[in-house]
Design an enzyme around this catalytic site. Structure first.
Site, PDB file in Angstrom:
ATOM      1  N   CYS A   1       0.821  -1.231   0.000  1.00  0.00           N
ATOM      2  CA  CYS A   1       0.000   0.000   0.000  1.00  0.00           C
ATOM      3  C   CYS A   1       0.846   1.267   0.000  1.00  0.00           C
ATOM      4  O   CYS A   1       0.330   2.355  -0.270  1.00  0.00           O
ATOM      5  CB  CYS A   1      -0.934   0.008   1.205  1.00  0.00           C
ATOM      6  SG  CYS A   1      -0.042   0.068   2.765  1.00  0.00           S
TER       7      CYS A   1
ATOM      8  N   ASP B   1       2.237   2.697   2.663  1.00  0.00           N
ATOM      9  CA  ASP B   1       2.231   3.427   3.933  1.00  0.00           C
ATOM     10  C   ASP B   1       3.616   3.351   4.593  1.00  0.00           C
ATOM     11  O   ASP B   1       4.280   2.313   4.537  1.00  0.00           O
ATOM     12  CB  ASP B   1       1.193   2.839   4.901  1.00  0.00           C
ATOM     13  CG  ASP B   1      -0.227   3.273   4.560  1.00  0.00           C
ATOM     14  OD1 ASP B   1      -0.424   3.849   3.473  1.00  0.00           O
ATOM     15  OD2 ASP B   1      -1.130   3.036   5.383  1.00  0.00           O
TER      16      ASP B   1
ATOM     17  N   CYS C   1      -2.233  -2.915   8.803  1.00  0.00           N
ATOM     18  CA  CYS C   1      -1.731  -1.634   9.331  1.00  0.00           C
ATOM     19  C   CYS C   1      -1.184  -1.845  10.749  1.00  0.00           C
ATOM     20  O   CYS C   1      -0.161  -1.259  11.120  1.00  0.00           O
ATOM     21  CB  CYS C   1      -2.830  -0.576   9.344  1.00  0.00           C
ATOM     22  SG  CYS C   1      -3.682  -0.400   7.771  1.00  0.00           S
TER      23      CYS C   1
ATOM     24  N   CYS D   1      -2.716   5.618   5.969  1.00  0.00           N
ATOM     25  CA  CYS D   1      -4.175   5.613   6.115  1.00  0.00           C
ATOM     26  C   CYS D   1      -4.603   5.875   7.568  1.00  0.00           C
ATOM     27  O   CYS D   1      -3.791   5.915   8.485  1.00  0.00           O
ATOM     28  CB  CYS D   1      -4.692   4.251   5.667  1.00  0.00           C
ATOM     29  SG  CYS D   1      -4.181   2.930   6.771  1.00  0.00           S
TER      30      CYS D   1
END
Ligand code: FES
Length: 134
Positions: A33, A35, A103, A59
């Site tokens: 992603c 991140d 995450c 995010c």
């Protein structure tokens, strides 16, 4: 759906920012992603984490997980912090949507790398002291 707790932390991530005097740091990236989480810990001479901050480019879930992790490690010894997992962070947040569970894993990785950095610096410091004594 995010829990209200996640939304509240995201809106007011009180542990956001850099940390002057940090002696355990990490930077991790999730390649899928993109991140990025940077973690800063300040560990005192007794091995207790006095302060924890983060800078996260990502995010809602990665920001909330980062801030929650900082709250969780403050006041712990390095050995106690080593026991913290992504599941503990998820539990404290009241869960994350399935597609956002990674995450919390990224935050765990940031913690592991910061702890490894702490021990690396400690070893370097000890070697330096030994060399000075010789
Ligand atoms: Fe990948 Fe948050 S979407 S770490």
């Amino acid at each position: 759906m995010y829990t209200q707790k996640v939304i509240n932390i995201f809106k007011n991530p009180k542990n956001a920012g850099g940390l002057h005097g940090a002696n355990a740091t990490s930077k991790v990236t999730d390649n899928s992603c993109g991140d990025i989480i940077k973690l800063y810990l300040k560990v005192n001479e007794e091995g207790i984490i006095e302060e924890a901050k983060f800078k996260t480019f990502g995010c809602t879930a990665s920001i909330a997980s980062s801030s929650m992790l900082c709250d969780m490690v403050k006041g712990l010894s390095i050995e106690e912090a080593e026991e913290i997992t992504a599941n503990d962070v998820l539990e404290e947040l009241g869960g994350l949507p399935a597609e956002k569970v990674h995450c919390a894993s990224l935050v765990e990785e940031a913690l592991r790398e910061a702890i490894a950095d702490y021990f690396k610096r400690l070893e370097k410091e000890l070697k330096k002291q030994q060399a000075e004594e010789e």
